[in-house]
Scaffold this motif. Structure first.
Motif, PDB file in Angstrom:
ATOM      1  N   ILE A 129       0.859  -1.248   0.223  1.00  0.00           N
ATOM      2  CA  ILE A 129      -0.047  -0.415   0.279  1.00  0.00           C
ATOM      3  C   ILE A 129       1.189   1.067  -0.122  1.00  0.00           C
ATOM      4  N   LYS A 130       1.809   1.589   0.409  1.00  0.00           N
ATOM      5  CA  LYS A 130       3.427   2.646   0.573  1.00  0.00           C
ATOM      6  C   LYS A 130       3.579   3.169  -0.513  1.00  0.00           C
ATOM      7  N   LYS A 131       3.932   1.504  -0.719  1.00  0.00           N
ATOM      8  CA  LYS A 131       4.266   1.777  -2.398  1.00  0.00           C
ATOM      9  C   LYS A 131       3.658   1.679  -3.608  1.00  0.00           C
ATOM     10  N   GLY A 132       2.221   1.864  -3.353  1.00  0.00           N
ATOM     11  CA  GLY A 132       1.497   1.979  -4.208  1.00  0.00           C
ATOM     12  C   GLY A 132       0.764   0.726  -5.370  1.00  0.00           C
ATOM     13  N   ALA A 133       0.852  -0.520  -4.984  1.00  0.00           N
ATOM     14  CA  ALA A 133       0.885  -1.426  -5.768  1.00  0.00           C
ATOM     15  C   ALA A 133      -0.981  -1.853  -5.464  1.00  0.00           C
ATOM     16  N   PHE A 134      -1.210  -1.399  -3.808  1.00  0.00           N
ATOM     17  CA  PHE A 134      -2.131  -1.778  -3.994  1.00  0.00           C
ATOM     18  C   PHE A 134      -2.679  -0.239  -3.745  1.00  0.00           C
ATOM     19  N   HIS A 135      -4.419  -0.220  -3.677  1.00  0.00           N
ATOM     20  CA  HIS A 135      -5.625   0.964  -3.472  1.00  0.00           C
ATOM     21  C   HIS A 135      -5.798   0.811  -1.291  1.00  0.00           C
ATOM     22  N   PRO A 136      -5.648   1.514  -0.170  1.00  0.00           N
ATOM     23  CA  PRO A 136      -4.938   1.453   0.670  1.00  0.00           C
ATOM     24  C   PRO A 136      -6.618   0.298   0.763  1.00  0.00           C
ATOM     25  N   ASN A 137      -8.143   0.851   0.124  1.00  0.00           N
ATOM     26  CA  ASN A 137      -9.565  -0.293   0.312  1.00  0.00           C
ATOM     27  C   ASN A 137      -9.142  -1.778  -0.236  1.00  0.00           C
ATOM     28  N   THR A 138      -8.304  -1.746  -0.674  1.00  0.00           N
ATOM     29  CA  THR A 138      -7.798  -3.299  -1.094  1.00  0.00           C
ATOM     30  C   THR A 138      -6.659  -3.682   0.167  1.00  0.00           C
ATOM     31  N   GLY A 139      -6.170  -2.947   0.123  1.00  0.00           N
ATOM     32  CA  GLY A 139      -4.951  -4.064   1.480  1.00  0.00           C
ATOM     33  C   GLY A 139      -6.739  -3.932   2.446  1.00  0.00           C
ATOM     34  N   ALA A 140      -6.450  -2.782   2.865  1.00  0.00           N
ATOM     35  CA  ALA A 140      -7.946  -3.357   4.068  1.00  0.00           C
ATOM     36  C   ALA A 140      -8.759  -4.638   4.227  1.00  0.00           C
ATOM     37  N   ARG A 141      -9.536  -4.526   2.587  1.00  0.00           N
ATOM     38  CA  ARG A 141     -10.137  -5.838   2.348  1.00  0.00           C
ATOM     39  C   ARG A 141      -9.361  -7.319   2.886  1.00  0.00           C
ATOM     40  N   LYS A 142      -8.104  -7.440   2.142  1.00  0.00           N
ATOM     41  CA  LYS A 142      -7.158  -8.875   2.293  1.00  0.00           C
ATOM     42  C   LYS A 142      -6.883  -8.685   3.542  1.00  0.00           C
ATOM     43  N   LYS A 143      -6.420  -7.814   4.102  1.00  0.00           N
ATOM     44  CA  LYS A 143      -6.295  -8.443   5.316  1.00  0.00           C
ATOM     45  C   LYS A 143      -7.669  -8.774   6.418  1.00  0.00           C
ATOM     46  N   ALA A 144      -9.158  -8.156   6.295  1.00  0.00           N
ATOM     47  CA  ALA A 144     -10.042  -8.345   6.764  1.00  0.00           C
ATOM     48  C   ALA A 144     -10.496  -9.866   6.629  1.00  0.00           C
ATOM     49  N   ARG A 145      -9.745  -9.672   5.159  1.00  0.00           N
ATOM     50  CA  ARG A 145     -10.826 -11.790   4.920  1.00  0.00           C
ATOM     51  C   ARG A 145      -9.656 -12.075   5.525  1.00  0.00           C
ATOM     52  N   LEU A 146      -8.181 -11.621   5.761  1.00  0.00           N
ATOM     53  CA  LEU A 146      -7.690 -13.273   6.541  1.00  0.00           C
ATOM     54  C   LEU A 146      -8.444 -13.064   7.925  1.00  0.00           C
ATOM     55  N   ALA A 147      -8.457 -11.607   8.586  1.00  0.00           N
ATOM     56  CA  ALA A 147      -8.165 -11.875  10.245  1.00  0.00           C
ATOM     57  C   ALA A 147      -9.609 -12.777  10.578  1.00  0.00           C
ATOM     58  N   ARG A 148     -10.360 -12.839   9.560  1.00  0.00           N
ATOM     59  CA  ARG A 148     -12.496 -13.470   9.536  1.00  0.00           C
ATOM     60  C   ARG A 148     -11.944 -15.058   8.997  1.00  0.00           C
ATOM     61  N   ALA A 149     -11.187 -15.068   8.356  1.00  0.00           N
ATOM     62  CA  ALA A 149     -11.085 -16.565   7.985  1.00  0.00           C
ATOM     63  C   ALA A 149     -10.335 -17.370   9.635  1.00  0.00           C
ATOM     64  N   LEU A 150      -9.484 -16.417   9.763  1.00  0.00           N
ATOM     65  CA  LEU A 150      -9.181 -17.163  11.703  1.00  0.00           C
ATOM     66  C   LEU A 150      -9.875 -16.771  11.695  1.00  0.00           C
ATOM     67  N   SER A 151     -10.669 -15.804  11.917  1.00  0.00           N
ATOM     68  CA  SER A 151     -11.864 -15.905  13.142  1.00  0.00           C
ATOM     69  C   SER A 151     -13.179 -17.544  13.210  1.00  0.00           C
ATOM     70  N   TYR A 152     -13.029 -17.869  12.137  1.00  0.00           N
ATOM     71  CA  TYR A 152     -14.141 -19.086  11.578  1.00  0.00           C
ATOM     72  C   TYR A 152     -13.624 -20.637  12.073  1.00  0.00           C
ATOM     73  N   ALA A 153     -11.888 -20.364  12.258  1.00  0.00           N
ATOM     74  CA  ALA A 153     -11.364 -21.026  11.986  1.00  0.00           C
ATOM     75  C   ALA A 153     -11.860 -21.387  13.515  1.00  0.00           C
ATOM     76  N   GLN A 154     -11.193 -20.249  14.276  1.00  0.00           N
ATOM     77  CA  GLN A 154     -10.856 -20.396  16.162  1.00  0.00           C
ATOM     78  C   GLN A 154     -12.318 -20.776  16.499  1.00  0.00           C
ATOM     79  N   LYS A 155     -13.224 -19.918  15.369  1.00  0.00           N
ATOM     80  CA  LYS A 155     -14.763 -21.225  16.262  1.00  0.00           C
ATOM     81  C   LYS A 155     -14.798 -22.207  16.166  1.00  0.00           C
ATOM     82  N   LYS A 156     -14.595 -22.522  14.683  1.00  0.00           N
ATOM     83  CA  LYS A 156     -14.438 -23.990  14.504  1.00  0.00           C
ATOM     84  C   LYS A 156     -14.172 -24.903  14.990  1.00  0.00           C
ATOM     85  N   GLN A 157     -12.542 -25.025  15.831  1.00  0.00           N
ATOM     86  CA  GLN A 157     -12.008 -25.342  16.632  1.00  0.00           C
ATOM     87  C   GLN A 157     -12.624 -25.354  18.040  1.00  0.00           C
ATOM     88  N   ASN A 158     -13.512 -24.692  18.621  1.00  0.00           N
ATOM     89  CA  ASN A 158     -13.969 -24.388  19.600  1.00  0.00           C
ATOM     90  C   ASN A 158     -14.757 -25.404  19.801  1.00  0.00           C
TER      91      ASN A 158
END
Length: 94
Positions: free
Chosen positions: A65-94
């Motif tokens: 994002i800092k170098k301009g390869a990604f738009h800030p919203n694209t970076g935020a979307r990618k990070k949110a999808r990773l966080a959501r995947a981890l959250s779902y996996a943790q809920k499924k594990q418990n």
């Protein structure tokens, strides 16, 4: 082919930037795939391994994002999808 010197310079600059952006995008895609595999295998791998891989991906996304390869919203979307995947996996594990 362009004949104007400024147009020729612009073509060279945009080609250089395209190659640099492609490298950033490729690295981010690879790291995201590895991270998602770690999340899928959460019961066999430790949570610390997954957290470290996610932090590594976040760092690369922020640099892209800092170098301009990604738009800030694209970076935020990618990070949110990773966080959501981890959250779902943790809920499924418990």
């Amino acid at each position: 082919m362009a004949k104007n010197p400024s147009a020729i310079k612009r073509i060279k600059t945009s080609e250089r930037n395209r190659i640099i952006n492609r490298k950033y995008k490729s690295v981010v895609k690879t790291l995201i795939k590895r991270c998602l595999l770690n999340i899928d295998n959460l019961e066999s791998s430790s949570l610390n391994d997954v957290q470290s891989s996610i932090s590594q991906v976040y760092s690369k996304i922020d640099k892209a994002i800092k170098k301009g390869a990604f738009h800030p919203n694209t970076g935020a979307r990618k990070k949110a999808r990773l966080a959501r995947a981890l959250s779902y996996a943790q809920k499924k594990q418990n």
